[in-house]
Design an enzyme around this catalytic site. Structure first.
Site, PDB file in Angstrom:
ATOM      1  N   TYR A 285      31.927  64.967  32.745  1.00 52.96           N
ATOM      2  CA  TYR A 285      31.233  64.066  33.661  1.00 52.96           C
ATOM      3  C   TYR A 285      29.978  63.494  33.006  1.00 52.96           C
ATOM      4  O   TYR A 285      29.247  64.183  32.297  1.00 52.96           O
ATOM      5  CB  TYR A 285      30.837  64.813  34.958  1.00 52.96           C
ATOM      6  CG  TYR A 285      30.065  63.937  35.923  1.00 52.96           C
ATOM      7  CD1 TYR A 285      30.734  63.092  36.795  1.00 52.96           C
ATOM      8  CD2 TYR A 285      28.670  63.924  35.919  1.00 52.96           C
ATOM      9  CE1 TYR A 285      30.034  62.256  37.659  1.00 52.96           C
ATOM     10  CE2 TYR A 285      27.959  63.099  36.780  1.00 52.96           C
ATOM     11  CZ  TYR A 285      28.646  62.266  37.649  1.00 52.96           C
ATOM     12  OH  TYR A 285      27.951  61.448  38.497  1.00 52.96           O
TER      13      TYR A 285
ATOM     14  N   LYS B  12      36.736  15.895  58.824  1.00 56.04           N
ATOM     15  CA  LYS B  12      37.206  16.917  57.880  1.00 56.04           C
ATOM     16  C   LYS B  12      37.836  18.137  58.533  1.00 56.04           C
ATOM     17  O   LYS B  12      37.394  18.609  59.577  1.00 56.04           O
ATOM     18  CB  LYS B  12      36.038  17.399  57.018  1.00 56.04           C
ATOM     19  CG  LYS B  12      35.542  16.358  56.049  1.00 56.04           C
ATOM     20  CD  LYS B  12      36.400  16.249  54.819  1.00 56.04           C
ATOM     21  CE  LYS B  12      36.002  17.321  53.833  1.00 56.04           C
ATOM     22  NZ  LYS B  12      36.752  17.172  52.591  1.00 56.04           N
TER      23      LYS B  12
ATOM     24  N   THR C 176      57.020  21.560  37.518  1.00 55.84           N
ATOM     25  CA  THR C 176      56.539  22.222  36.299  1.00 55.84           C
ATOM     26  C   THR C 176      55.460  21.285  35.767  1.00 55.84           C
ATOM     27  O   THR C 176      55.588  20.063  35.931  1.00 55.84           O
ATOM     28  CB  THR C 176      57.647  22.410  35.231  1.00 55.84           C
ATOM     29  OG1 THR C 176      58.128  21.116  34.860  1.00 55.84           O
ATOM     30  CG2 THR C 176      58.804  23.261  35.739  1.00 55.84           C
ATOM     31  N   HIS C 177      54.424  21.817  35.194  1.00 59.50           N
ATOM     32  CA  HIS C 177      53.262  21.014  34.761  1.00 59.50           C
ATOM     33  C   HIS C 177      52.679  20.221  35.928  1.00 59.50           C
ATOM     34  O   HIS C 177      52.064  19.175  35.722  1.00 59.50           O
ATOM     35  CB  HIS C 177      53.642  20.044  33.635  1.00 59.50           C
ATOM     36  CG  HIS C 177      54.399  20.690  32.506  1.00 59.50           C
ATOM     37  ND1 HIS C 177      53.795  21.199  31.388  1.00 59.50           N
ATOM     38  CD2 HIS C 177      55.731  20.930  32.360  1.00 59.50           C
ATOM     39  CE1 HIS C 177      54.717  21.720  30.586  1.00 59.50           C
ATOM     40  NE2 HIS C 177      55.901  21.570  31.160  1.00 59.50           N
TER      41      HIS C 177
ATOM     42  N   SER D 278      22.919  57.745  45.129  1.00 56.17           N
ATOM     43  CA  SER D 278      24.094  56.897  45.375  1.00 56.17           C
ATOM     44  C   SER D 278      24.478  56.926  46.848  1.00 56.17           C
ATOM     45  O   SER D 278      25.511  56.422  47.243  1.00 56.17           O
ATOM     46  CB  SER D 278      25.271  57.363  44.520  1.00 56.17           C
ATOM     47  OG  SER D 278      25.534  58.741  44.758  1.00 56.17           O
TER      48      SER D 278
ATOM     49  N   GLU E 139      40.544  28.856  50.075  1.00 56.95           N
ATOM     50  CA  GLU E 139      39.553  28.746  49.002  1.00 56.95           C
ATOM     51  C   GLU E 139      38.815  30.060  48.803  1.00 56.95           C
ATOM     52  O   GLU E 139      38.531  30.470  47.675  1.00 56.95           O
ATOM     53  CB  GLU E 139      38.559  27.627  49.321  1.00 56.95           C
ATOM     54  CG  GLU E 139      39.193  26.244  49.291  1.00 56.95           C
ATOM     55  CD  GLU E 139      38.265  25.191  49.878  1.00 56.95           C
ATOM     56  OE1 GLU E 139      37.369  24.734  49.162  1.00 56.95           O
ATOM     57  OE2 GLU E 139      38.424  24.852  51.058  1.00 56.95           O
TER      58      GLU E 139
ATOM     59  N   LYS F 235      32.177  53.678  42.136  1.00 55.95           N
ATOM     60  CA  LYS F 235      32.690  53.504  43.504  1.00 55.95           C
ATOM     61  C   LYS F 235      32.473  52.132  44.115  1.00 55.95           C
ATOM     62  O   LYS F 235      33.346  51.624  44.829  1.00 55.95           O
ATOM     63  CB  LYS F 235      32.081  54.564  44.429  1.00 55.95           C
ATOM     64  CG  LYS F 235      32.643  55.927  44.165  1.00 55.95           C
ATOM     65  CD  LYS F 235      31.825  56.997  44.838  1.00 55.95           C
ATOM     66  CE  LYS F 235      31.672  58.191  43.939  1.00 55.95           C
ATOM     67  NZ  LYS F 235      30.777  57.977  42.772  1.00 55.95           N
TER      68      LYS F 235
ATOM     69  N   ASN G  19      39.024  21.633  56.654  1.00 55.82           N
ATOM     70  CA  ASN G  19      39.055  22.224  55.310  1.00 55.82           C
ATOM     71  C   ASN G  19      39.797  23.563  55.261  1.00 55.82           C
ATOM     72  O   ASN G  19      39.722  24.350  56.198  1.00 55.82           O
ATOM     73  CB  ASN G  19      37.623  22.440  54.805  1.00 55.82           C
ATOM     74  CG  ASN G  19      36.890  21.131  54.589  1.00 55.82           C
ATOM     75  OD1 ASN G  19      37.515  20.128  54.249  1.00 55.82           O
ATOM     76  ND2 ASN G  19      35.597  21.129  54.813  1.00 55.82           N
TER      77      ASN G  19
ATOM     78  N   SER H  25      33.377  20.026  58.674  1.00 52.37           N
ATOM     79  CA  SER H  25      32.242  19.696  57.817  1.00 52.37           C
ATOM     80  C   SER H  25      31.048  19.371  58.704  1.00 52.37           C
ATOM     81  O   SER H  25      31.206  18.847  59.801  1.00 52.37           O
ATOM     82  CB  SER H  25      32.599  18.489  56.951  1.00 52.37           C
ATOM     83  OG  SER H  25      31.441  17.760  56.611  1.00 52.37           O
TER      84      SER H  25
HETATM   85  N1  ARG Z   1      26.735  61.211  43.044  1.00 52.56           N
HETATM   86  C1  ARG Z   1      27.482  61.669  41.917  1.00 52.56           C
HETATM   87  C2  ARG Z   1      28.589  60.658  41.567  1.00 52.56           C
HETATM   88  O1  ARG Z   1      28.918  59.874  42.395  1.00 52.56           O
HETATM   89  C3  ARG Z   1      28.104  62.974  42.201  1.00 52.56           C
HETATM   90  C4  ARG Z   1      28.373  63.794  40.983  1.00 52.56           C
HETATM   91  C5  ARG Z   1      27.154  64.419  40.513  1.00 52.56           C
HETATM   92  N2  ARG Z   1      27.388  65.312  39.416  1.00 52.56           N
HETATM   93  C6  ARG Z   1      26.435  65.588  38.546  1.00 52.56           C
HETATM   94  N3  ARG Z   1      26.766  66.338  37.551  1.00 52.56           N
HETATM   95  N4  ARG Z   1      25.245  65.082  38.668  1.00 52.56           N
HETATM   96  O2  ARG Z   1      29.111  60.643  40.491  1.00 52.56           O
END
Ligand code: ARG
Length: 462
Positions: A319, A285, A157-158, A24, A292, A327, A287, A279
């Site tokens: 976990y 144009k 309204t509407h 990751s 948007e 993330k 825009n 444009s």
């Molecule tokens: N890269 C992992 C995450 O973002 C870190 C946690 C890893 N923990 C584990 N038990 N493998 O979740």
């Protein structure tokens, strides 16, 4: 190749496919500052609790600071084989200060509480950054509201003409939406303000640690009382994603209106050249791309919320690697919110309000009809339903003549229930000020609303 951090029990080597799939690092390297901050606080706590000695703490501190420097300067070599930012930094630390000491940093900690802590620090920081931009946006709205207390426009309204209001009253509606957004963020912040650090893998640790110390060093109000919850919880990320989703509900409505209002059909406003695009084929144009895009980006931020809800749904404690997928969407929503709020604010500061066109638009759609009905109720004691019917007839008559009721010279000729004084109702400014209920469109009420927002901005510390 073998992973140096966890391959003790493995005989075989990892497939290169696994290395790529499992990593990751490309996403979570964004958390490097939070990770180093978290590790510094953890090390300090280990030292205070006599789990590591002064020399060891000093070496760890110097090493971590050097790593921060390297990453900030772009000198740090990120290697996907390190899996994630936590292991990349820890491995580098051992290279810099030797594994004898570097290897001690992970005492009484697991990546599970480490990642939860880092992520929470990022979410808290982002929450405050978004609040600040919302404050600036409200300030811009207040300036517009103060300038346009007498700028009369139709409301809808509407999407059909409803009643006359002022531009101040209209734009203040958004001011109050953004005020609620700040309050919502504040309440999420409070819930997120408890540290998971020291929860370890899920059950805590056999070392005598001081979780409150590392929590307070990291600026948390307290600690999460249950370690299993500590490593499993992602409510704080969901809360932020939800808060951002609602902000985009608001900004997308505003942007939609700015798009409509700047069309030649409405022609109520124009967006300044610095925030408009042209444009490639049609030379004439101009825009409203910014509006948007903000409207379009609403789709992404809603998607990020639903995505994390789905990731977390029915996950067994504690976990699970599924949670590594938590993330990217949060980073994306935060960046989208920061970028969008900043440009929306700058664009609004330069918006041109076409007062005459707004007033002209009021002359269609019989905006004053409700005021006439209210007159009959007040002056003639006619039940509202009946008054509604009488005014309906007046409207129908005016329509036949091809005029708007605001153009009527003498109301009595249209219905005998109207006295001479009713003709004074045929003014838009008057129509605004007839509204006396709290929160209404009158100039007086708008001034109160401006005060409420001003006080909120003054009292709100971020
Ligand atoms: N890269 C992992 C995450 O973002 C870190 C946690 C890893 N923990 C584990 N038990 N493998 O979740």
């Amino acid at each position: 190749m073998k992973n140096e951090m966890w391959s003790g029990r493995f005989e075989g080597v990892s497939s290169s496919l696994l290395e790529e799939f499992n990593a990751s690092l490309n996403v979570d390297k964004q958390l490097f500052k939070e990770d180093i901050k978290g590790s510094l606080s953890h090390a300090k706590m280990l030292y205070e609790c006599k789990i590591i000695n002064q020399n060891e703490f000093n070496a760890i501190e110097t090493g971590l600071k050097q790593i921060q420097n390297e990453i900030e300067k772009g000198d740090f070599k990120f290697d996907i084989k390190d899996e994630d930012i936590h292991m990349a930094i820890e491995k580098r630390l051992s290279v810099l200060i030797g594994s004898e000491i570097g290897g001690k940093l992970h005492t009484a900690r697991s990546r599970n509480d480490q990642v939860a802590t880092d992520f929470k620090l990022f979410v808290k920081k982002s929450n405050l950054e978004i609040q600040l931009l919302l404050k600036e946006l409200i300030n811009t709205i207040l300036n517009l509201a103060k300038t346009h207390k007498h700028t009369i426009m139709p409301s809808f309204t509407h999407l059909q003409h409803a009643q006359a209001v002022s531009f101040s009253f209209y734009i203040l509606a958004y001011g109050f939406m953004f005020l609620r957004d700040i309050k919502r963020l504040k309440s999420s912040y409070k819930l997120a303000d408890f540290s998971p650090l020291g929860s370890c893998a899920l059950a805590g640790t056999s070392y005598e640690t001081d979780r409150n110390l590392s929590a307070s060093l990291l600026g948390f109000k307290g600690i999460m009382p249950n370690a299993m919850d500590g490593v499993s919880d992602r409510d704080f990320a969901l809360d932020l994603l939800y808060d951002i989703a609602i902000i985009f509900t608001h900004t997308s409505r505003l942007c939609e209106e700015l798009i409509l209002f700047s069309s030649s059909e409405f022609d109520f406003i124009s967006i300044s050249d610095s925030f408009s695009t042209g444009s490639s084929i049609m030379p004439q144009k101009k825009n409203p791309d910014v509006c948007e895009l903000i409207r379009g980006k609403t789709g992404r931020v809603y998607g990020n919320l639903v995505s994390l809800l789905t990731i977390m749904k029915a996950l067994p404690l504690a976990y699970n690697k599924d949670m590594q997928e938590d993330k990217e969407g949060v980073f994306d929503s935060v960046k989208t919110a920061l970028d969008s709020l900043q440009i929306l604010n700058a664009m609004l500061q330069e918006i041109n309000i076409k007062k005459e066109n707004m007033l002209k638009a009021c002359q269609k759609g019989h905006l004053l009809a409700t005021d006439l009905a209210d007159y009959l109720v007040r002056k003639k004691n006619i039940p509202f339903r009946q008054a509604h019917f009488i005014v309906g007839k007046v409207v129908a008559k005016a329509e036949k003549e091809g005029i708007d009721i605001c153009e009527i010279k003498n109301l009595k000729q249209y219905d005998e229930n109207f006295d001479e004084d009713a003709n004074a109702l045929l003014s838009f400014e008057n129509s605004l000020n007839l509204k006396v209920s709290e929160g209404s469109s009158s100039v007086k009420s708008v001034e109160t609303q401006i005060k409420i927002l001003e006080n909120f901005l003054q009292e709100t510390k971020i």
